[in-house]
Design a protein around this motif. Structure first.
Motif, PDB file in Angstrom:
ATOM      1  N   ILE A   1       1.080  -1.318  -0.068  1.00  0.00           N
ATOM      2  CA  ILE A   1       0.157   0.167   0.110  1.00  0.00           C
ATOM      3  C   ILE A   1       1.119   1.321  -0.267  1.00  0.00           C
ATOM      4  O   ILE A   1       2.070   1.254   0.349  1.00  0.00           O
ATOM      5  N   ASP A   2       0.432   2.062  -0.673  1.00  0.00           N
ATOM      6  CA  ASP A   2       0.907   3.508  -0.465  1.00  0.00           C
ATOM      7  C   ASP A   2       0.750   4.597   0.173  1.00  0.00           C
ATOM      8  O   ASP A   2       1.392   5.361   0.755  1.00  0.00           O
ATOM      9  N   HIS A   3      -0.351   3.934   0.495  1.00  0.00           N
ATOM     10  CA  HIS A   3      -1.099   4.550   1.821  1.00  0.00           C
ATOM     11  C   HIS A   3      -1.174   3.857   2.627  1.00  0.00           C
ATOM     12  O   HIS A   3      -2.151   3.960   2.780  1.00  0.00           O
ATOM     13  N   PRO A   4      -0.966   3.175   3.946  1.00  0.00           N
ATOM     14  CA  PRO A   4      -1.280   2.663   5.043  1.00  0.00           C
ATOM     15  C   PRO A   4      -1.247   3.444   5.756  1.00  0.00           C
ATOM     16  O   PRO A   4      -2.888   2.566   6.656  1.00  0.00           O
ATOM     17  N   ASP A   5      -2.029   4.249   6.370  1.00  0.00           N
ATOM     18  CA  ASP A   5      -2.646   5.098   7.275  1.00  0.00           C
ATOM     19  C   ASP A   5      -3.663   5.128   7.301  1.00  0.00           C
ATOM     20  O   ASP A   5      -4.934   4.883   7.509  1.00  0.00           O
ATOM     21  N   GLY A   6      -4.193   5.355   5.194  1.00  0.00           N
ATOM     22  CA  GLY A   6      -5.769   5.161   5.780  1.00  0.00           C
ATOM     23  C   GLY A   6      -5.989   4.053   4.315  1.00  0.00           C
ATOM     24  O   GLY A   6      -7.325   3.616   5.426  1.00  0.00           O
ATOM     25  N   TYR A   7      -5.133   2.847   4.673  1.00  0.00           N
ATOM     26  CA  TYR A   7      -5.305   1.295   4.661  1.00  0.00           C
ATOM     27  C   TYR A   7      -5.824   1.125   6.294  1.00  0.00           C
ATOM     28  O   TYR A   7      -6.929   0.103   6.358  1.00  0.00           O
ATOM     29  N   ARG A   8      -4.651   1.077   7.160  1.00  0.00           N
ATOM     30  CA  ARG A   8      -5.871   0.801   8.483  1.00  0.00           C
ATOM     31  C   ARG A   8      -6.554   1.448   9.076  1.00  0.00           C
ATOM     32  O   ARG A   8      -7.611   1.036   9.536  1.00  0.00           O
ATOM     33  N   GLU A   9      -6.965   2.651   8.329  1.00  0.00           N
ATOM     34  CA  GLU A   9      -8.137   3.537   8.912  1.00  0.00           C
ATOM     35  C   GLU A   9      -9.115   2.875   8.305  1.00  0.00           C
ATOM     36  O   GLU A   9     -10.249   2.551   9.349  1.00  0.00           O
ATOM     37  N   LYS A  10      -8.990   1.975   6.964  1.00  0.00           N
ATOM     38  CA  LYS A  10     -10.575   1.224   6.508  1.00  0.00           C
ATOM     39  C   LYS A  10     -10.442   0.171   7.057  1.00  0.00           C
ATOM     40  O   LYS A  10     -11.397   0.094   7.295  1.00  0.00           O
TER      41      LYS A  10
END
Length: 118
Positions: free
Chosen positions: A90-99
């Motif tokens: 994932i390029d944006h791990p914070d967004g993935y974690r939030e999802k």
């Protein structure tokens, strides 16, 4: 007979396709004599279950079968047995974690709502 897990992928196209691209990845349980037969069955399911319809705005909506992208033997049917895994980068791990946390919270909320509805 053996059991297999198949990933069947569809592309969803609404109208002229001028929208955010959508794909449906479905994990399917397949029973077949061997790997080759399981792949044939998974592809047949994908083709048979592709469909089109007209939505409420009179736009054509198409579920186009793309491919079977995974076919794994299900070796053991036991409590806690791993059925499928998928490692992603994932390029944006914070967004993935939030999802992921939002999805988890939604499941917990649904469970809580079901308990309180009795």
């Amino acid at each position: 007979m053996n059991w297999y897990i198949a990933m069947v992928v569809y592309e969803i196209i609404c109208g002229n396709g001028n929208h955010c691209p959508q794909f449906d990845e479905q994990v399917r349980l397949i029973r077949a004599t061997d790997h080759s037969a399981a792949l044939n069955i998974a592809n047949q399911l994908g083709e048979q279950e592709a469909f089109s319809f007209t939505d409420q705005n009179q736009r054509l909506v198409q579920w186009k079968f793309l491919a079977v992208t995974e076919l794994l033997p299900l070796r053991e049917m036991a409590h806690g047995a791993e059925i499928f895994n998928h490692i992603i980068e994932i390029d944006h791990p914070d967004g993935y974690r939030e999802k992921i946390l939002n999805r988890s919270n939604a499941i917990l909320q649904t469970q809580t709502d079901a308990i309180h509805s009795f």
